[in-house]
Design an enzyme around this catalytic site. Structure first.
Site, PDB file in Angstrom:
ATOM      1  CD  GLN A  31      17.860  24.854  45.057  1.00 33.62           C
ATOM      2  OE1 GLN A  31      18.222  24.661  43.781  1.00 33.62           O
ATOM      3  NE2 GLN A  31      17.883  23.896  45.902  1.00 33.62           N
ATOM      4  CG  ASP A 106      17.436  17.789  47.308  1.00 32.99           C
ATOM      5  OD1 ASP A 106      16.739  17.702  46.402  1.00 32.99           O
ATOM      6  OD2 ASP A 106      18.003  18.873  47.326  1.00 32.99           O
ATOM      7  CG  ASP A 155      13.812  14.415  40.752  1.00 31.25           C
ATOM      8  OD1 ASP A 155      13.173  14.171  41.567  1.00 31.25           O
ATOM      9  OD2 ASP A 155      13.644  15.316  39.756  1.00 31.25           O
ATOM     10  CB  SER A 156      19.522  17.296  39.435  1.00 32.98           C
ATOM     11  OG  SER A 156      19.624  17.316  37.958  1.00 32.98           O
ATOM     12  CB  THR A 157      17.662  21.964  39.535  1.00 31.75           C
ATOM     13  OG1 THR A 157      19.136  21.838  40.220  1.00 31.75           O
ATOM     14  CG2 THR A 157      16.534  22.251  40.499  1.00 31.75           C
ATOM     15  CD  GLU A 158      16.054  23.611  33.527  1.00 30.89           C
ATOM     16  OE1 GLU A 158      15.019  22.833  33.170  1.00 30.89           O
ATOM     17  OE2 GLU A 158      16.555  24.332  32.326  1.00 30.89           O
TER      18      GLU A 158
END
Ligand code: SAM
Length: 275
Positions: A31, A106, A155-158
């Site tokens: 990312q 992560d 607790d992830s990104t979109e």
């Protein structure tokens, strides 16, 4: 000359913040990562142009991911955080003495590296002896760790890029199998103003897997719309049946024993989404 960062939260709406300094701006294997200093919210982590966390308002999100689920499970010893590379959820998990081991998985080690350097007040818990930090795909990890965890926090990104498969029915089935027989999980499930469809689809999928499903909210000013939702799936324990008088007052700035159940009282337009 003033420099402003704008996150386009929809094609036609966004938030904008004045930037004091840019510390990092690089493309990782997964990312676009930026770490900036803002006038209003302190240091801020951005991934793919989206606000991940800021020094000023991070406590709301990290407390509200960790404490409702950890005070619902009577003995959360083995805990998993999927995503969460900034370390904020782990910092809150460590406030629970029953937690014997907290695993963070992560996919992007650079998030962990830069969070430790530029977000020390958030990432400090990652060095704790109870914490194991793994750089891996959370989807793979849960499939390799069946019947292992008491509590799992996503607790992830979109649901785009590396997190695309972290909002699927298959992922929730994998979560179910990675949890022990009385396990419980929670995931951040975005906002009801611009992502109503996502909240609905996640709620439907989680209800197909878990017997108890609850949604709660919190106010996070730097997240899209400011009204954030969290979806909990539980095999046995209901957050609404917790005796809040037994919840201790711990070092928090948003979550309280009184707010534990109140957070599950939803505005009508959100209730209607998940009926
Ligand atoms: N609080 C933020 C939010 O609600 O959008 C999330 C913050 S946290 C930094 C998001 C983390 O999810 C990122 O560090 C990203 O690398 C991680 N992530 C994305 N996809 C993942 C996957 N498949 N497995 C593990 N971590 C993933």
């Amino acid at each position: 000359m003033e420099l402003w960062f704008t996150e386009k939260q929809t094609e036609d709406f966004g938030i904008t913040m004045k930037i004091k300094e840019t510390y990092v701006s690089e493309k990782t294997d997964f990312q676009d990562l930026a770490m900036v200093k803002t006038e209003e919210f302190g240091n801020m982590l951005l991934l793919d142009g989206m606000v991940m966390t800021t020094e000023k308002d991070e406590f709301v999100y990290h407390e509200m991911v960790a404490h409702p689920v950890l005070y619902t499970h009577p003995n959360p010893e083995q805990v998993l955080v999927v995503g969460g590379g900034d370390g904020g959820v782990i910092r809150e998990v460590l406030k629970h003495p029953q937690v014997k081991k907290a695993v963070l998985v992560d996919i992007d080690g650079k998030v962990i590296e830069y969070s430790k350097k530029y977000l020390p007040s958030i990432a400090g818990g990652l060095e704790d002896p109870r914490v194991e930090v793994l750089v891996n795909d959370g989807f793979m990890h849960i499939h390799d760790h069946k019947n292992t965890y008491d509590v799992i926090m996503v607790d992830s990104t979109e649901p785009v890029g590396p997190a695309a498969n972290l909002f699927t029915r298959g992922f929730y089935q994998g979560i179910y199998e990675a949890l022990k027989e009385d396990g419980i999980f929670v995931a951040q499930t975005d906002n009801p103003w611009f992502k109503a469809d996502l909240i609905q689809s996640v709620n439907k999928d989680v209800k197909e897997v878990f017997p108890i499903v609850r949604v709660y909210t919190a106010n996070i000013p730097t997240y899209p719309s400011g009204l954030w939702t969290f979806t909990m799936g539980s095999k046995k324990y209901d957050p609404l049946e917790v005796d809040e008088s037994a919840i201790p007052e711990i070092d928090t700035k948003y979550y309280t024993p009184r707010l534990h159940k109140a957070a599950f009282v939803l505005p009508k337009f959100v209730e209607d989404l998940i009926k």
